[in-house]
Write an enzyme that holds these catalytic residues in place. Structure first.
Site, PDB file in Angstrom:
ATOM      1  N   ALA A 130     -10.201  -8.147   7.805  1.00  0.00           N
ATOM      2  CA  ALA A 130      -8.883  -7.895   8.389  1.00  0.00           C
ATOM      3  C   ALA A 130      -9.017  -7.290   9.789  1.00  0.00           C
ATOM      4  CB  ALA A 130      -8.086  -6.964   7.478  1.00  0.00           C
ATOM      5  N   ASN A 179      -8.070 -13.001   4.401  1.00  0.00           N
ATOM      6  CA  ASN A 179      -8.757 -12.353   3.284  1.00  0.00           C
ATOM      7  C   ASN A 179     -10.254 -12.572   3.450  1.00  0.00           C
ATOM      8  OD1 ASN A 179      -9.622 -11.660   0.444  1.00  0.00           O
ATOM      9  ND2 ASN A 179      -7.404 -11.543   0.163  1.00  0.00           N
ATOM     10  N   LEU A 180     -11.042 -11.752   2.787  1.00  0.00           N
ATOM     11  CA  LEU A 180     -12.492 -11.940   2.804  1.00  0.00           C
ATOM     12  C   LEU A 180     -12.888 -13.227   2.102  1.00  0.00           C
ATOM     13  CD1 LEU A 180     -13.980  -8.425   1.932  1.00  0.00           C
ATOM     14  CD2 LEU A 180     -13.917  -9.567   4.169  1.00  0.00           C
ATOM     15  N   GLU A 181     -12.011 -13.673   1.184  1.00  0.00           N
ATOM     16  CA  GLU A 181     -12.303 -14.901   0.427  1.00  0.00           C
ATOM     17  C   GLU A 181     -10.976 -15.577   0.112  1.00  0.00           C
ATOM     18  OE1 GLU A 181     -14.313 -13.022  -2.812  1.00  0.00           O
ATOM     19  OE2 GLU A 181     -12.455 -12.578  -3.859  1.00  0.00           O
ATOM     20  N   HIS A 208       5.811  -0.687  -2.827  1.00  0.00           N
ATOM     21  CA  HIS A 208       5.262   0.010  -4.004  1.00  0.00           C
ATOM     22  C   HIS A 208       5.269   1.527  -3.837  1.00  0.00           C
ATOM     23  CE1 HIS A 208       2.973  -3.864  -5.423  1.00  0.00           C
ATOM     24  NE2 HIS A 208       4.265  -3.900  -5.679  1.00  0.00           N
ATOM     25  N   ASN A 217       0.829  -1.205   0.000  1.00  0.00           N
ATOM     26  CA  ASN A 217       0.000   0.000   0.000  1.00  0.00           C
ATOM     27  C   ASN A 217       0.861   1.252   0.000  1.00  0.00           C
ATOM     28  OD1 ASN A 217      -2.019  -1.832   0.195  1.00  0.00           O
ATOM     29  ND2 ASN A 217      -2.410  -1.508   2.366  1.00  0.00           N
ATOM     30  N   GLY A 265      -5.076  -9.259   3.158  1.00  0.00           N
ATOM     31  CA  GLY A 265      -5.820  -8.353   2.277  1.00  0.00           C
ATOM     32  C   GLY A 265      -5.144  -8.072   0.958  1.00  0.00           C
ATOM     33  N   ASP A 280      -0.554   4.138   1.017  1.00  0.00           N
ATOM     34  CA  ASP A 280      -1.104   5.037   2.042  1.00  0.00           C
ATOM     35  C   ASP A 280      -0.201   5.016   3.286  1.00  0.00           C
ATOM     36  OD1 ASP A 280      -1.982   3.027   4.030  1.00  0.00           O
ATOM     37  OD2 ASP A 280      -3.491   2.448   2.556  1.00  0.00           O
ATOM     38  N   CYS A 332      11.812  13.130  -8.231  1.00  0.00           N
ATOM     39  CA  CYS A 332      12.259  13.777  -9.454  1.00  0.00           C
ATOM     40  C   CYS A 332      12.545  12.698 -10.496  1.00  0.00           C
ATOM     41  CB  CYS A 332      13.527  14.595  -9.188  1.00  0.00           C
ATOM     42  SG  CYS A 332      14.218  15.278 -10.704  1.00  0.00           S
TER      43      CYS A 332
HETATM   44  C1  BJW Z   1     -10.062  -7.795   2.299  1.00  0.00           C
HETATM   45  C2  BJW Z   1     -10.907  -6.852   2.819  1.00  0.00           C
HETATM   46  C3  BJW Z   1     -11.049  -6.850   4.202  1.00  0.00           C
HETATM   47  C4  BJW Z   1     -10.953  -6.570   0.729  1.00  0.00           C
HETATM   48  N1  BJW Z   1     -10.369  -7.722   4.931  1.00  0.00           N
HETATM   49  N2  BJW Z   1      -9.395  -8.661   3.030  1.00  0.00           N
HETATM   50  C5  BJW Z   1       2.980 -12.056 -16.230  1.00  0.00           C
HETATM   51  C6  BJW Z   1       3.244 -13.005 -15.249  1.00  0.00           C
HETATM   52  C7  BJW Z   1       3.885 -12.651 -14.064  1.00  0.00           C
HETATM   53  C8  BJW Z   1       4.274 -11.342 -13.830  1.00  0.00           C
HETATM   54  C9  BJW Z   1       4.016 -10.414 -14.797  1.00  0.00           C
HETATM   55  C10 BJW Z   1       3.392 -10.769 -15.978  1.00  0.00           C
HETATM   56  N3  BJW Z   1       3.256  -9.650 -16.729  1.00  0.00           N
HETATM   57  C11 BJW Z   1       3.759  -8.604 -16.037  1.00  0.00           C
HETATM   58  C12 BJW Z   1       4.230  -9.058 -14.862  1.00  0.00           C
HETATM   59  C13 BJW Z   1       4.852  -8.260 -13.804  1.00  0.00           C
HETATM   60  C14 BJW Z   1       3.859  -7.323 -13.140  1.00  0.00           C
HETATM   61  C15 BJW Z   1       2.661  -8.132 -12.694  1.00  0.00           C
HETATM   62  O1  BJW Z   1       2.635  -8.764 -11.664  1.00  0.00           O
HETATM   63  N4  BJW Z   1       1.584  -8.085 -13.453  1.00  0.00           N
HETATM   64  C16 BJW Z   1       0.386  -8.859 -13.116  1.00  0.00           C
HETATM   65  C17 BJW Z   1      -0.834  -7.977 -13.275  1.00  0.00           C
HETATM   66  C18 BJW Z   1       0.391 -10.120 -13.922  1.00  0.00           C
HETATM   67  N5  BJW Z   1       4.560  -6.767 -11.998  1.00  0.00           N
HETATM   68  C19 BJW Z   1       5.354  -5.689 -12.115  1.00  0.00           C
HETATM   69  O2  BJW Z   1       5.498  -5.105 -13.157  1.00  0.00           O
HETATM   70  C20 BJW Z   1       6.120  -5.281 -10.870  1.00  0.00           C
HETATM   71  N6  BJW Z   1       7.487  -5.105 -11.165  1.00  0.00           N
HETATM   72  C21 BJW Z   1       8.257  -6.119 -11.552  1.00  0.00           C
HETATM   73  O3  BJW Z   1       7.852  -7.235 -11.755  1.00  0.00           O
HETATM   74  O4  BJW Z   1       9.560  -5.754 -11.690  1.00  0.00           O
HETATM   75  C22 BJW Z   1      10.470  -6.680 -12.253  1.00  0.00           C
HETATM   76  C23 BJW Z   1      10.908  -6.151 -13.576  1.00  0.00           C
HETATM   77  C24 BJW Z   1      11.118  -4.801 -13.753  1.00  0.00           C
HETATM   78  C25 BJW Z   1      11.560  -4.325 -14.969  1.00  0.00           C
HETATM   79  C26 BJW Z   1      11.754  -5.215 -16.002  1.00  0.00           C
HETATM   80  C27 BJW Z   1      11.518  -6.562 -15.813  1.00  0.00           C
HETATM   81  C28 BJW Z   1      11.104  -7.023 -14.592  1.00  0.00           C
HETATM   82  C29 BJW Z   1       5.605  -3.953 -10.344  1.00  0.00           C
HETATM   83  C30 BJW Z   1       4.207  -4.043  -9.847  1.00  0.00           C
HETATM   84  C31 BJW Z   1       3.756  -2.679  -9.360  1.00  0.00           C
HETATM   85  C32 BJW Z   1       2.310  -2.701  -8.914  1.00  0.00           C
HETATM   86  N7  BJW Z   1       1.889  -1.385  -8.681  1.00  0.00           N
HETATM   87  C33 BJW Z   1       0.548  -1.145  -8.146  1.00  0.00           C
HETATM   88  C34 BJW Z   1       0.294   0.358  -8.142  1.00  0.00           C
HETATM   89  C35 BJW Z   1       1.140   1.010  -7.036  1.00  0.00           C
HETATM   90  C36 BJW Z   1       0.835   2.449  -6.881  1.00  0.00           C
HETATM   91  C37 BJW Z   1      -0.635   2.686  -6.616  1.00  0.00           C
HETATM   92  O5  BJW Z   1      -1.142   2.296  -5.535  1.00  0.00           O
HETATM   93  O6  BJW Z   1      -1.299   3.246  -7.498  1.00  0.00           O
HETATM   94  O7  BJW Z   1       0.453  -1.684  -6.822  1.00  0.00           O
HETATM   95  S1  BJW Z   1      -0.748  -2.030  -9.014  1.00  0.00           S
HETATM   96  C38 BJW Z   1      -1.725  -2.361  -7.583  1.00  0.00           C
HETATM   97  O8  BJW Z   1      -1.774  -3.796  -7.341  1.00  0.00           O
HETATM   98  C39 BJW Z   1      -0.928  -1.764  -6.401  1.00  0.00           C
HETATM   99  C40 BJW Z   1      -1.103  -2.813  -5.364  1.00  0.00           C
HETATM  100  O9  BJW Z   1      -0.095  -2.684  -4.374  1.00  0.00           O
HETATM  101  C41 BJW Z   1      -1.029  -4.083  -6.158  1.00  0.00           C
HETATM  102  C42 BJW Z   1      -1.605  -5.284  -5.447  1.00  0.00           C
HETATM  103  O10 BJW Z   1      -2.967  -5.118  -5.190  1.00  0.00           O
HETATM  104  P1  BJW Z   1      -3.590  -5.681  -3.847  1.00  0.00           P
HETATM  105  O11 BJW Z   1      -3.044  -4.933  -2.692  1.00  0.00           O
HETATM  106  O12 BJW Z   1      -3.440  -7.148  -3.804  1.00  0.00           O
HETATM  107  O13 BJW Z   1      -5.126  -5.229  -4.000  1.00  0.00           O
HETATM  108  P2  BJW Z   1      -6.342  -5.962  -4.742  1.00  0.00           P
HETATM  109  O14 BJW Z   1      -7.392  -4.949  -4.951  1.00  0.00           O
HETATM  110  O15 BJW Z   1      -5.890  -6.724  -5.921  1.00  0.00           O
HETATM  111  O16 BJW Z   1      -6.842  -7.045  -3.681  1.00  0.00           O
HETATM  112  C43 BJW Z   1      -7.449  -6.665  -2.463  1.00  0.00           C
HETATM  113  C44 BJW Z   1      -7.709  -7.922  -1.670  1.00  0.00           C
HETATM  114  O17 BJW Z   1      -8.194  -7.565  -0.400  1.00  0.00           O
HETATM  115  C45 BJW Z   1      -8.765  -8.836  -2.305  1.00  0.00           C
HETATM  116  O18 BJW Z   1      -8.251 -10.163  -2.335  1.00  0.00           O
HETATM  117  C46 BJW Z   1      -9.967  -8.731  -1.359  1.00  0.00           C
HETATM  118  O19 BJW Z   1     -10.705  -9.949  -1.241  1.00  0.00           O
HETATM  119  C47 BJW Z   1      -9.290  -8.401  -0.061  1.00  0.00           C
HETATM  120  N8  BJW Z   1     -10.094  -7.623   0.865  1.00  0.00           N
HETATM  121  N9  BJW Z   1     -11.484  -6.118   1.751  1.00  0.00           N
HETATM  122  C48 BJW Z   1      -9.573  -8.638   4.275  1.00  0.00           C
HETATM  123  N10 BJW Z   1     -11.897  -5.954   4.800  1.00  0.00           N
HETATM  124 ZN    ZN Z   2      15.867  16.557  -9.638  1.00  0.00          ZN
END
Ligand code: BJW
Ligand code: ZN
Length: 230
Positions: free
Chosen positions: A214, A196-198, A105, A88, A170, A90, A113
């Site tokens: 959570a 997780n919720l699920e 992240h 996160n 989460g 935040d 910059c």
């Molecule tokens: C609850 C709840 C409650 C709800 N209680 N639970 C193909 C295969 C494998 C990998 C890749 C691929 N193609 C591309 C990739 C790599 C890519 C990737 O993984 N892509 C996938 C989509 C396939 N990854 C990257 O590019 C990463 N970098 C990397 O790999 O570098 C290596 C490299 C670099 C250069 C060249 C070559 C290699 C970087 C990933 C960056 C992700 N960034 C973001 C945005 C950050 C800024 C922002 O916030 O805007 O990060 S995307 C977004 O997703 C954010 C989050 O941190 C991230 C994960 O999301 P999260 O936290 O899991 O949220 P949700 O919404 O998905 O899930 C919420 C969960 O909570 C749910 O399960 C609910 O059920 C649960 N929940 N309420 C408990 N009350």
């Molecule tokens: Zn600068």
């Protein structure tokens, strides 16, 4: 006992911060995969700034919840034996009292910059008109977009994944490299726990799956691993 906790958007959901992939998972019709990329920022910087400006402003209206506070309490009891890694951007873990948080992240309350990589505290809006005081370069949110390398991947996170317990809280487990941490920790002998919720698509990798909010399950887990009877 060393514990590593990975948090995702779900831990902040009950504070009122939207997750990425629940409900319709869209912002103004855009998927996060389309707006959180260096390419989107290059083509439509003002659109990407608007996405982060809204989320930065919304942070002022939310508060940490019992899950954040339970992890802060666990840090007080375990000290260096707890590593908190969050996806996160935040600041709710810090506002709950956690002092050592690895924001893999990035952080929305910082700007970077794009030229000299200086990192600045940033609470207001960002725009293409804002320039770096040191070199005059353009500023971007200090976050990790798709295709960019997350922070702490060289040393801190690999070391933390050698823990005896790994807990994912989460997070959908869909975004790498974080999605691979449970398997990595398990290969090193850790007991793996999911809250997780699920059940997530990768729930089978976890030894213990706690289904629920959570805000309820994290305090229970914190009491258990902190040595209390639950
Ligand atoms: C609850 C709840 C409650 C709800 N209680 N639970 C193909 C295969 C494998 C990998 C890749 C691929 N193609 C591309 C990739 C790599 C890519 C990737 O993984 N892509 C996938 C989509 C396939 N990854 C990257 O590019 C990463 N970098 C990397 O790999 O570098 C290596 C490299 C670099 C250069 C060249 C070559 C290699 C970087 C990933 C960056 C992700 N960034 C973001 C945005 C950050 C800024 C922002 O916030 O805007 O990060 S995307 C977004 O997703 C954010 C989050 O941190 C991230 C994960 O999301 P999260 O936290 O899991 O949220 P949700 O919404 O998905 O899930 C919420 C969960 O909570 C749910 O399960 C609910 O059920 C649960 N929940 N309420 C408990 N009350
Ligand atoms: Zn600068």
């Amino acid at each position: 006992m060393r514990i590593v906790v990975l948090t995702g958007a779900g831990i902040s959901a009950e504070s009122g911060v939207p997750t990425f992939r629940d409900a319709d998972g869209l912002w103004e019709g855009h998927r996060v995969e389309d707006v959180a990329t260096p390419e989107a920022f290059a083509w439509q910087p003002e659109l990407v700034h608007a996405f982060y400006d809204l989320r930065r402003a919304a942070l002022a209206t939310v508060e940490p919840n019992p899950a954040h506070r339970a992890l802060a309490g666990l840090e007080e009891r375990l000290g260096d034996d707890l590593t908190l890694v969050t996806q996160n951007i935040d600041d709710l873990h810090e506002r709950a009292g956690s002092r050592r948080v690895l924001h893999m992240h990035g952080e929305i309350l910082k700007a970077r910059c794009a030229r000299c990589e200086a990192v600045l505290d940033w609470r207001g809006d960002l725009s293409t008109a804002e320039r770096c005081g040191a070199c005059g370069g353009g500023l971007r949110p200090h976050v990790v977009w798709f295709g960019e390398m997350p922070f702490y991947m060289e040393e801190e996170i690999p070391r933390a994944l050698e823990a005896e317990v790994f807990a994912a809280i989460g997070t959908s487990g869909l975004v790498y490299p974080a999605a691979g941490f449970a398997a990595q920790a398990k290969a090193g002998g850790a007991l793996t726990v999911e809250i997780n919720l699920e059940p997530t698509p990768s729930f089978r990798i976890f030894d213990v799956v706690l289904i629920g909010k959570a805000s309820e399950k994290v305090p229970e887990l914190a009491r258990a691993v902190g040595g209390e009877v639950i």
